[in-house]
Design a protein around this motif. Sequence first.
Motif, PDB file in Angstrom:
ATOM      1  N   MET A 271       0.660  -1.077   0.087  1.00 16.98           N
ATOM      2  CA  MET A 271       0.110   0.143   0.002  1.00 16.98           C
ATOM      3  C   MET A 271       0.922   1.210   0.108  1.00 16.98           C
ATOM      4  O   MET A 271       1.155   1.745   1.157  1.00 16.98           O
ATOM      5  CB  MET A 271      -0.807   0.022   1.297  1.00 16.98           C
ATOM      6  CG  MET A 271      -2.178  -0.687   1.322  1.00 16.98           C
ATOM      7  SD  MET A 271      -3.483  -0.382   0.234  1.00 16.98           S
ATOM      8  CE  MET A 271      -4.012   1.413   0.942  1.00 16.98           C
ATOM      9  N   ALA A 273      -0.157   3.992  -1.774  1.00 11.00           N
ATOM     10  CA  ALA A 273      -1.002   4.921  -1.983  1.00 11.00           C
ATOM     11  C   ALA A 273      -1.018   5.984  -0.929  1.00 11.00           C
ATOM     12  O   ALA A 273      -0.900   5.597   0.402  1.00 11.00           O
ATOM     13  CB  ALA A 273      -2.462   4.699  -2.356  1.00 11.00           C
ATOM     14  N   ASP A 277      -7.155  10.607   4.900  1.00 10.45           N
ATOM     15  CA  ASP A 277      -7.717  10.158   6.073  1.00 10.45           C
ATOM     16  C   ASP A 277      -9.300  10.460   6.371  1.00 10.45           C
ATOM     17  O   ASP A 277     -10.033  10.117   7.089  1.00 10.45           O
ATOM     18  CB  ASP A 277      -6.799  10.426   7.309  1.00 10.45           C
ATOM     19  CG  ASP A 277      -5.513   9.792   7.315  1.00 10.45           C
ATOM     20  OD1 ASP A 277      -5.785   8.497   6.820  1.00 10.45           O
ATOM     21  OD2 ASP A 277      -4.536  10.384   7.439  1.00 10.45           O
ATOM     22  N   PRO A 303     -12.457   5.329   5.593  1.00  6.27           N
ATOM     23  CA  PRO A 303     -11.932   3.941   6.111  1.00  6.27           C
ATOM     24  C   PRO A 303     -10.406   3.815   5.784  1.00  6.27           C
ATOM     25  O   PRO A 303     -10.021   4.371   5.143  1.00  6.27           O
ATOM     26  CB  PRO A 303     -12.472   2.935   5.321  1.00  6.27           C
ATOM     27  CG  PRO A 303     -12.907   3.720   4.067  1.00  6.27           C
ATOM     28  CD  PRO A 303     -13.290   5.036   4.379  1.00  6.27           C
ATOM     29  N   ILE A 305      -8.095   1.514   4.933  1.00  8.13           N
ATOM     30  CA  ILE A 305      -7.999   0.376   3.986  1.00  8.13           C
ATOM     31  C   ILE A 305      -6.938  -0.621   4.505  1.00  8.13           C
ATOM     32  O   ILE A 305      -7.076  -1.938   4.733  1.00  8.13           O
ATOM     33  CB  ILE A 305      -7.553   0.846   2.622  1.00  8.13           C
ATOM     34  CG1 ILE A 305      -8.454   1.827   2.107  1.00  8.13           C
ATOM     35  CG2 ILE A 305      -7.685  -0.373   1.790  1.00  8.13           C
ATOM     36  CD1 ILE A 305      -8.054   2.425   0.714  1.00  8.13           C
ATOM     37  N   LEU A 306      -5.822  -0.200   4.906  1.00  6.05           N
ATOM     38  CA  LEU A 306      -4.784  -1.067   5.375  1.00  6.05           C
ATOM     39  C   LEU A 306      -4.940  -1.827   6.639  1.00  6.05           C
ATOM     40  O   LEU A 306      -4.914  -2.843   6.824  1.00  6.05           O
ATOM     41  CB  LEU A 306      -3.265  -0.273   5.164  1.00  6.05           C
ATOM     42  CG  LEU A 306      -2.210  -1.156   5.334  1.00  6.05           C
ATOM     43  CD1 LEU A 306      -2.011  -2.126   4.139  1.00  6.05           C
ATOM     44  CD2 LEU A 306      -0.855  -0.304   5.250  1.00  6.05           C
ATOM     45  N   PHE A 321       3.223   2.001   4.044  1.00  4.55           N
ATOM     46  CA  PHE A 321       4.240   3.117   3.875  1.00  4.55           C
ATOM     47  C   PHE A 321       3.925   4.003   5.061  1.00  4.55           C
ATOM     48  O   PHE A 321       2.573   4.251   5.463  1.00  4.55           O
ATOM     49  CB  PHE A 321       4.157   3.702   2.517  1.00  4.55           C
ATOM     50  CG  PHE A 321       5.178   3.141   1.595  1.00  4.55           C
ATOM     51  CD1 PHE A 321       4.694   2.010   0.870  1.00  4.55           C
ATOM     52  CD2 PHE A 321       6.159   3.749   1.116  1.00  4.55           C
ATOM     53  CE1 PHE A 321       5.346   1.237   0.154  1.00  4.55           C
ATOM     54  CE2 PHE A 321       6.978   2.917   0.106  1.00  4.55           C
ATOM     55  CZ  PHE A 321       6.730   1.949  -0.457  1.00  4.55           C
ATOM     56  N   LYS A 335       2.246   2.585  13.375  1.00  2.75           N
ATOM     57  CA  LYS A 335       1.262   1.936  12.183  1.00  2.75           C
ATOM     58  C   LYS A 335       1.441   0.476  11.981  1.00  2.75           C
ATOM     59  O   LYS A 335       0.576  -0.250  11.565  1.00  2.75           O
ATOM     60  CB  LYS A 335       1.494   3.025  11.069  1.00  2.75           C
ATOM     61  CG  LYS A 335       1.345   4.363  11.342  1.00  2.75           C
ATOM     62  CD  LYS A 335       1.496   5.348  10.252  1.00  2.75           C
ATOM     63  CE  LYS A 335       1.364   6.790  10.460  1.00  2.75           C
ATOM     64  NZ  LYS A 335       1.761   7.515   9.373  1.00  2.75           N
ATOM     65  N   LYS A 339      -1.807  -1.845  12.162  1.00  2.00           N
ATOM     66  CA  LYS A 339      -2.486  -2.491  10.863  1.00  2.00           C
ATOM     67  C   LYS A 339      -1.980  -3.678  10.407  1.00  2.00           C
ATOM     68  O   LYS A 339      -2.229  -4.371   9.360  1.00  2.00           O
ATOM     69  CB  LYS A 339      -1.918  -1.242   9.711  1.00  2.00           C
ATOM     70  CG  LYS A 339      -2.145   0.098   9.878  1.00  2.00           C
ATOM     71  CD  LYS A 339      -2.070   0.891   8.868  1.00  2.00           C
ATOM     72  CE  LYS A 339      -2.575   2.295   9.498  1.00  2.00           C
ATOM     73  NZ  LYS A 339      -2.877   3.172   8.170  1.00  2.00           N
TER      74      LYS A 339
HETATM   75  N1  CTP Z   1      -3.677   4.008   4.615  1.00  2.00           N
HETATM   76  C1  CTP Z   1      -4.734   3.508   4.213  1.00  2.00           C
HETATM   77  N2  CTP Z   1      -5.961   3.830   4.135  1.00  2.00           N
HETATM   78  C2  CTP Z   1      -6.034   5.016   4.765  1.00  2.00           C
HETATM   79  C3  CTP Z   1      -4.719   5.746   5.239  1.00  2.00           C
HETATM   80  C4  CTP Z   1      -3.647   5.219   5.135  1.00  2.00           C
HETATM   81  O1  CTP Z   1      -4.751   2.200   3.680  1.00  2.00           O
HETATM   82  N3  CTP Z   1      -7.266   5.626   5.238  1.00  2.00           N
HETATM   83  C5  CTP Z   1      -2.244   3.303   4.371  1.00  2.00           C
HETATM   84  C6  CTP Z   1      -1.404   3.959   3.370  1.00  2.00           C
HETATM   85  O2  CTP Z   1      -1.523   3.465   2.124  1.00  2.00           O
HETATM   86  C7  CTP Z   1      -0.071   3.520   4.163  1.00  2.00           C
HETATM   87  C8  CTP Z   1      -0.420   3.669   5.311  1.00  2.00           C
HETATM   88  O3  CTP Z   1      -1.816   3.263   5.526  1.00  2.00           O
HETATM   89  O4  CTP Z   1       0.381   2.407   3.505  1.00  2.00           O
HETATM   90  C9  CTP Z   1      -0.205   4.808   6.171  1.00  2.00           C
HETATM   91  O5  CTP Z   1      -0.427   4.656   7.498  1.00  2.00           O
HETATM   92  P1  CTP Z   1      -1.529   5.945   8.007  1.00  2.00           P
HETATM   93  O6  CTP Z   1      -1.749   5.726   9.459  1.00  2.00           O
HETATM   94  O7  CTP Z   1      -2.602   6.096   7.442  1.00  2.00           O
HETATM   95  O8  CTP Z   1      -0.645   7.281   7.645  1.00  2.00           O
HETATM   96  P2  CTP Z   1      -1.344   8.657   7.717  1.00  2.00           P
HETATM   97  O9  CTP Z   1      -2.313   8.904   7.016  1.00  2.00           O
HETATM   98  O10 CTP Z   1       0.085   9.495   7.036  1.00  2.00           O
HETATM   99  O11 CTP Z   1      -1.274   8.855   9.261  1.00  2.00           O
HETATM  100  P3  CTP Z   1      -0.896  10.200   9.749  1.00  2.00           P
HETATM  101  O12 CTP Z   1      -1.794  10.957   9.011  1.00  2.00           O
HETATM  102  O13 CTP Z   1      -1.840   9.840  11.239  1.00  2.00           O
HETATM  103  O14 CTP Z   1       0.224  10.367   9.891  1.00  2.00           O
END
Ligand code: CTP
Length: 408
Positions: A271, A273, A277, A303, A305-306, A321, A335, A339
Amino acid sequence: MQKNILIGVTGGIAAYKVVEVASLLKKSGANVKIIMTHNATEFVSPRTFQEITNNAVSVEMFGDTANFIHVEHIALADWADFMLIAPATANFLAKMAHGIADDLLSTTMLAFDKKILVCPAMNTKMFENTATQANLSTLKARGVKILEPAEGNLACGTVGKGRLPEPQEICAEIKKILSEEQILSGRKILVTAGGTVEPIDPVRYIGNRSSGRMGYEIAKAAVNAGAEVVLISGKSELEPPKNLKFIKVEAAIDMREAVLNEFDSVDAVIMSAAVADYRVKNVSAQKIKKSDENLTLELVKNPDILKELGSIKKNQVLIGFAAETQNILDYANKKLVEKNLDFIVANDVTAEGAGFGVPTNIATIIWRGGDVETFDKMSKADLAGKIIERVADLLSKDKKFFPLTSNH
Ligand code: CTP
């Protein structure tokens, strides 16, 4: 064999046999380009190779560069997945071993960092000469593959070791070397890339700075490693890579749906992408007109996704990532755990040479269990290769203990 193969032809009588090598490679589906040294053109005309490969043959170091984005030797080195040097003269082996770059072929070699097969062909005494053998040892130690010459009648009238192996044999060796790289053969990999686009009204959206480059490079590396690849991409200006299933999405909820549709059939998800959020709660059906008042948009949680994949996964390998601006390791580790990932690739997006829109990255991989691997600044393509190697490694370990999906 859908590979870009660059053949360097140097000045030996066996150059004529390489016409057949080029032809066989072309028939097997490879794209073939040729660089000839000046001496090689004494034995075979560039036109012969041009007709066989359907590509212009390069000889001159300072030829016409109008058709190249970079200078020619760099463009050719970037283009090729694999280089064959056949026939390789004693002189050319010496130049390769010592890093001499005094013509187009030797200069291209220095700019080339992928797999190389060298087929020496010369008089037996020249081949057995200590200098030639020392040069071959140097090249072997650097990971260059050497196809030993065959024994038989030589053009100089003697009998001994020094003949260029038959074209079929050279092609078989190339296939063998390339299939060694197919570390994800039989595997299905899902990659997400780019940034999601969260609509505000029909003309506006909330987006982010992701270019999609890291994910696209990962998808390409997975294809090159022999995997069946699905690339689900949010916004990106990049050309979709070839030989994979490409699904374009906009908002995070669309990406979630596309990912869940594929999830059961894949062995690993990477993941990369940049998923938003939050999304706008009430997307306006009509363009919002400005007024004298401030505008407040209510955002609701998207949501994760990961995280969802982490909670429903069976044997899939899951890679995430973490793009951070501070406390990189702590945040990334959190994370990773939340996750349920196998590893997470963390980077400081504020560091020079890392982050959005640049071709390089500076990454740290944090493994489930706490091991940490730090990488120097490298191209996103190289980092993609490292990630794919690790995914292949995880999958091969898993396979020993519990078979993945039934078709493996
Ligand atoms: N990701 C996801 N779904 C989301 C947000 C992020 O699947 N709604 C995935 C991203 O593709 C990435 C990882 O989760 O692989 C990043 O973690 P995340 O906690 O979402 O990072 P940020 O959104 O950057 O969190 P924060 O803003 O709290 O730093």
